[in-house]
Design a protein around this motif. Structure first.
Motif, PDB file in Angstrom:
ATOM      1  N   ALA A  85      -1.945   6.290   9.994  1.00 60.05           N
ATOM      2  CA  ALA A  85      -0.905   6.142   8.690  1.00 60.05           C
ATOM      3  C   ALA A  85      -0.150   4.715   9.294  1.00 60.05           C
ATOM      4  CB  ALA A  85       0.081   7.206   8.737  1.00 60.05           C
ATOM      5  N   PHE A  86       0.110   4.624  10.716  1.00 60.92           N
ATOM      6  CA  PHE A  86       0.816   3.620  11.001  1.00 60.92           C
ATOM      7  C   PHE A  86       0.209   2.595  10.772  1.00 60.92           C
ATOM      8  CE2 PHE A  86       3.632   6.477  13.951  1.00 60.92           C
ATOM      9  CZ  PHE A  86       4.407   6.057  13.053  1.00 60.92           C
ATOM     10  N   ARG A  87      -1.103   2.111  11.100  1.00 58.05           N
ATOM     11  CA  ARG A  87      -1.901   1.168  10.792  1.00 58.05           C
ATOM     12  C   ARG A  87      -2.000   0.766   9.397  1.00 58.05           C
ATOM     13  NH1 ARG A  87      -7.189   3.361  14.463  1.00 58.05           N
ATOM     14  NH2 ARG A  87      -6.580   2.486  16.475  1.00 58.05           N
ATOM     15  N   ARG A  88      -2.115   1.760   8.343  1.00 58.22           N
ATOM     16  CA  ARG A  88      -1.934   1.286   7.169  1.00 58.22           C
ATOM     17  C   ARG A  88      -0.649   0.805   6.488  1.00 58.22           C
ATOM     18  NH1 ARG A  88      -5.630   5.684   7.201  1.00 58.22           N
ATOM     19  NH2 ARG A  88      -7.324   5.394   5.982  1.00 58.22           N
ATOM     20  N   LEU A  89       0.509   1.384   7.189  1.00 63.39           N
ATOM     21  CA  LEU A  89       1.753   0.770   6.941  1.00 63.39           C
ATOM     22  C   LEU A  89       1.748  -0.838   7.522  1.00 63.39           C
ATOM     23  CD1 LEU A  89       3.868   3.741   7.927  1.00 63.39           C
ATOM     24  CD2 LEU A  89       3.493   2.734   5.737  1.00 63.39           C
ATOM     25  N   GLY A  90       1.333  -0.931   8.705  1.00 65.75           N
ATOM     26  CA  GLY A  90       1.239  -2.116   9.477  1.00 65.75           C
ATOM     27  C   GLY A  90       2.384  -3.165   9.459  1.00 65.75           C
ATOM     28  N   TRP A  91       2.325  -4.386   8.985  1.00 64.79           N
ATOM     29  CA  TRP A  91       3.677  -5.147   9.144  1.00 64.79           C
ATOM     30  C   TRP A  91       4.397  -4.860   7.877  1.00 64.79           C
ATOM     31  CZ3 TRP A  91       4.639  -7.654   4.635  1.00 64.79           C
ATOM     32  CH2 TRP A  91       3.650  -7.949   3.639  1.00 64.79           C
ATOM     33  N   ARG A  92       4.072  -4.247   7.053  1.00 68.68           N
ATOM     34  CA  ARG A  92       5.076  -3.907   5.888  1.00 68.68           C
ATOM     35  C   ARG A  92       6.153  -3.066   6.577  1.00 68.68           C
ATOM     36  NH1 ARG A  92      -0.252  -3.488   4.483  1.00 68.68           N
ATOM     37  NH2 ARG A  92      -0.802  -4.732   2.299  1.00 68.68           N
ATOM     38  N   ILE A  93       5.903  -2.152   7.433  1.00 66.18           N
ATOM     39  CA  ILE A  93       6.981  -1.298   7.714  1.00 66.18           C
ATOM     40  C   ILE A  93       7.857  -1.918   8.906  1.00 66.18           C
ATOM     41  CG2 ILE A  93       5.645  -0.227   9.921  1.00 66.18           C
ATOM     42  CD1 ILE A  93       8.105   1.742   7.209  1.00 66.18           C
ATOM     43  N   VAL A  94       7.556  -3.012   9.306  1.00 67.56           N
ATOM     44  CA  VAL A  94       8.336  -3.764  10.209  1.00 67.56           C
ATOM     45  C   VAL A  94       9.090  -4.646   9.252  1.00 67.56           C
ATOM     46  CG1 VAL A  94       8.141  -5.690  12.040  1.00 67.56           C
ATOM     47  CG2 VAL A  94       6.313  -3.872  12.146  1.00 67.56           C
ATOM     48  N   LEU A  95       8.643  -5.100   8.247  1.00 70.62           N
ATOM     49  CA  LEU A  95       9.490  -6.060   7.779  1.00 70.62           C
ATOM     50  C   LEU A  95      10.638  -5.046   6.807  1.00 70.62           C
ATOM     51  CD1 LEU A  95      10.185  -8.658   6.199  1.00 70.62           C
ATOM     52  CD2 LEU A  95       8.450  -7.858   4.467  1.00 70.62           C
ATOM     53  N   VAL A  96      10.141  -3.914   6.505  1.00 68.20           N
ATOM     54  CA  VAL A  96      11.225  -3.045   5.958  1.00 68.20           C
ATOM     55  C   VAL A  96      12.389  -2.661   6.762  1.00 68.20           C
ATOM     56  CG1 VAL A  96      11.734  -0.578   4.941  1.00 68.20           C
ATOM     57  CG2 VAL A  96       9.523  -2.074   4.129  1.00 68.20           C
ATOM     58  N   SER A  97      11.948  -2.257   8.129  1.00 70.98           N
ATOM     59  CA  SER A  97      12.749  -1.800   9.069  1.00 70.98           C
ATOM     60  C   SER A  97      13.668  -3.027   9.457  1.00 70.98           C
ATOM     61  CB  SER A  97      12.096  -1.496  10.503  1.00 70.98           C
ATOM     62  OG  SER A  97      11.293  -0.588  10.208  1.00 70.98           O
ATOM     63  N   LEU A  98      13.408  -4.361   9.576  1.00 69.31           N
ATOM     64  CA  LEU A  98      14.293  -5.342   9.718  1.00 69.31           C
ATOM     65  C   LEU A  98      15.107  -5.785   8.481  1.00 69.31           C
ATOM     66  CD1 LEU A  98      11.699  -8.035  11.540  1.00 69.31           C
ATOM     67  CD2 LEU A  98      13.568  -6.394  12.509  1.00 69.31           C
ATOM     68  N   THR A  99      14.464  -5.570   7.466  1.00 69.47           N
ATOM     69  CA  THR A  99      15.524  -5.551   6.262  1.00 69.47           C
ATOM     70  C   THR A  99      16.390  -4.630   6.125  1.00 69.47           C
ATOM     71  OG1 THR A  99      13.408  -6.566   4.950  1.00 69.47           O
ATOM     72  CG2 THR A  99      15.423  -5.610   3.806  1.00 69.47           C
ATOM     73  N   ALA A 100      16.064  -3.132   6.673  1.00 67.22           N
ATOM     74  CA  ALA A 100      17.129  -2.261   6.789  1.00 67.22           C
ATOM     75  C   ALA A 100      18.361  -2.298   7.712  1.00 67.22           C
ATOM     76  CB  ALA A 100      16.563  -0.903   6.893  1.00 67.22           C
ATOM     77  N   GLY A 101      17.833  -3.003   8.822  1.00 68.72           N
ATOM     78  CA  GLY A 101      18.785  -3.587  10.059  1.00 68.72           C
ATOM     79  C   GLY A 101      19.928  -4.518   9.385  1.00 68.72           C
TER      80      GLY A 101
END
Length: 441
Positions: free
Chosen positions: A410-426
Motif C-alpha cells: 500500500a505504501f508503494r502505491r501511495l509513493g511520493w503522493r503521501i509525502v507531498l500530502v504530509s508536507l502540505t499538512a505540515g
C-alpha cells in the motif's frame, strides 16, 4: 482431549506470536538505543535520526525478511497484524507518560493567554484545509483521513489506532504522516519558517506560536530559523513563545484532534471525495494484497492488554537504562504509575461504554496525578521524571516497525503522493496557527 482443538491451536499460535513479538521488540530496541542519535547536516538545518527511527526501520526489516527466516523466529503476517493491535494498547502507556508530563504544567497552560489557546484551531484546521484536498486530487482514498487530520505525532497514532485500528487505511495514512514528519519534517519546516520570516509579512511572535505544532524537534527547527533573523532580545521571546505554544499543543492537542479535527476530516472526506476525488495508482492502496492471506483484526482481552502494557513498560525501562546507564527504583515506580493510568483509563472507557475514547480517560487520569490538586503529586512527578519520554516512545516504534511490512504494498502505491500530502499538512498546520496568532497579536 480438547473439545475445541482448532480454538486451542489458535490460542497457542497467538501466545507464540506474542512472545516472539516481545522478543524481537526487545532486540530491536536494544540495537536502536546502542546506535543512538545521528545528526546529518542538510542545508540550513539538519536531520536527526533518533533511536525511535532505528527501531522503526529495524522492525520493518525483520517483518520484510520473515519468509527468509526460520519459522520459530519469523514474524509472519498474522504476527504483524497482532503487533499492530499490541501497538494500539501499548500507546496508552505513552499517553499516560504525556499526561504525567503535562499535569504539572497545567497552571502554565492556563496562564498562557487566548492567542496561544486559539492558535490550536489553526494547527489542526490548517492540516485539513490544505492537506485533504491535495490528497483527494492525487487519488488517495481513506488514507487521506489519517494523513491530514493532524500532523501525525504519537498521540495521533493512538487516536487513529483506537478509532480505526492501525491495520486500516486510516492507520496507514497516519503512519505515513508520522514517517514523513519524523524523517524530513524538521528540515522542511525550518526552511519554510525561515523563508516566511524573511518576507516580514507576519510578526515574529506569530511565527513563533505557529512553530509549536506538538513536535519538539520540528518546533526547535522552525523557531530556530525564525529566531536567527531577529535581535537577541526578540529571539529569546520567539523561543519562549514557541515552547509555550508547543506545550499547549501537547496539552490540548489530543482533545482538539479527537473532537474537532478528526470528525472534520471524516466529514470533509465524505463531502469532497465525490466532488474532487480522482482515481490513480494510489487509489488502489487500500486494497493492496500480497500472496499471503490477510488475517482478521485481532482483539485483545484484558490479559492481552495487561501483557501489552507490561511489555511497553519493561521495554521503556530497558531503553531508559541503555540511554542513561542508570535504573533507579523511581523509574520502576514511574512505569508502574503509567501502567496504572492506562488500566484505570481503559476501565473508565469500558464503564462509560466507550462514549469517550480511552486516550482521553488515560490522559485525564495521568494529568490529575501530577497536577497541583493531587496530594501525591510531588512523589509521582519525581517517579515519572525518572523515565525519559523518548524511552517510552522507542518501544512504540518497535511494535510499529514489526507491524508495517504487511502494508508495504500500500505504501508503494501511495509513493511520493503521501509525502507531498504530509508536507502540505505540515505547512497547513504552521501557517494556519500563524494566521490565528496574528489575529490575536
Amino acid at each position: 482431549m480438547s473439545a475445541h482443538p482448532t480454538l486451542a491451536m489458535g490460542q497457542d499460535s497467538a501466545v507464540s506470536d506474542t512472545v516472539k513479538l516481545y522478543f524481537w521488540a526487545a532486540v530491536v530496541l536494544l540495537i536502536a538505543e546502542l546506535i543512538g542519535s545521528i545528526s546529518i547536516p542538510l542545508g540550513p538545518g539538519k536531520v536527526v535520526l533518533l533511536p525511535m527511527i532505528w527501531a522503526l526501520l529495524l522492525g520493518a526489516g525483520i517483518g520484510l525478511a520473515y519468509k527468509r527466516m526460520p519459522a520459530p523466529l519469523a514474524v509472519s503476517r498474522a504476527a504483524q497484524v497482532r503487533s499492530a493491535t499490541i501497538l494500539q494498547y501499548a500507546l496508552l502507556v505513552f499517553i499516560a507518560k504525556l499526561g504525567l508530563v503535562v499535569g504539572g504544567s497545567l497552571p502554565t497552560v492556563v496562564a498562557a493567554g487566548w492567542a496561544l489557546a486559539f492558535q490550536e484551531l489553526g494547527h489542526f484546521v490548517g492540516t485539513i484545509m490544505l492537506g485533504l484536498p491535495v490528497a483527494l486530487l492525487l487519488g488517495i482514498k481513506r488514507e487521506a483521513v489519517g494523513a491530514t487530520f493532524s500532523v501525525g505525532r504519537e498521540p495521533s497514532l493512538a487516536i487513529i489506532g483506537e478509532r480505526f485500528g492501525m491495520d486500516s487505511p486510516e492507520g496507514r495514512g497516519v503512519l505515513a504522516e508520522y514517517l514523513t514528519g519524523t524523517l524530513i519534517g524538521a528540515v522542511f519546516m525550518a526552511v519554510v519558517a525561515g523563508f516566511i520570516a524573511s518576507l516580514n509579512i507576519f510578526h515574529p511572535y506569530s511565527l513563533a506560536m505557529g512553530a509549536g505544532i506538538g513536535s519538539g524537534s520540528i518546533m526547535a527547527a522552525a523557531a530556530g530559523a525564525v529566531a536567527a533573523q531577529q535581535t537577541p532580545e526578540v529571539a529569546k521571546e520567539v523561543m519562549a513563545l514557541a515552547a509555550a505554544a508547543n506545550l499547549i499543543t501537547t496539552t490540548l492537542g489530543t482533545y482538539f484532534t479527537l473532537f474537532i479535527s478528526l470528525p472534520l476530516a471524516i466529514w470533509g472526506y465524505r463531502v469532497l471525495e465525490p466532488l474532487i476525488g480522482r482515481t490513480t495508482k494510489a487509489s488502489n492502496a487500500s486494497s493492496a494484497v500480497t500472496e499471503d492471506v490477510v488475517d482478521e483484526p485481532v482483539e485483545l482481552g484484558w490479559g492481552g492488554r495487561f501483557s501489552a502494557w507490561f511489555a511497553a513498560g519493561a521495554l521503556a525501562l530497558l531503553a531508559n537504562y541503555v540511554a542513561a546507564n542508570v535504573l533507579s527504583p523511581a523509574a520502576f515506580l514511574g512505569v508502574a504509575v503509567m501502567i496504572a493510568s492506562a488500566f484505570i483509563g481503559e476501565l473508565l472507557c469500558q464503564l462509560f461504554r466507550r462514549k469517550v475514547p480511552a486516550v482521553c480517560w488515560v490522559s485525564l487520569v495521568a494529568m490529575y496525578m501530577t497536577s497541583p490538586w493531587c496530594p501525591l503529586s510531588p512523589q509521582i512527578t519525581e517517579a515519572a521524571n525518572a523515565v525519559g519520554i523518548m524511552a517510552v516512545i522507542t518501544p512504540m516504534l518497535a511494535f510499529a516497525g514489526l507491524s508495517i511490512a504487511k502494508d508495504i504494498p500500500a505504501f508503494r502505491r501511495l509513493g511520493w503522493r503521501i509525502v507531498l500530502v504530509s508536507l502540505t499538512a505540515g505547512f497547513g498546520t504552521f501557517i494556519g496557527a500563524v494566521f490565528i496568532a496574528e489575529l490575536f497579536h
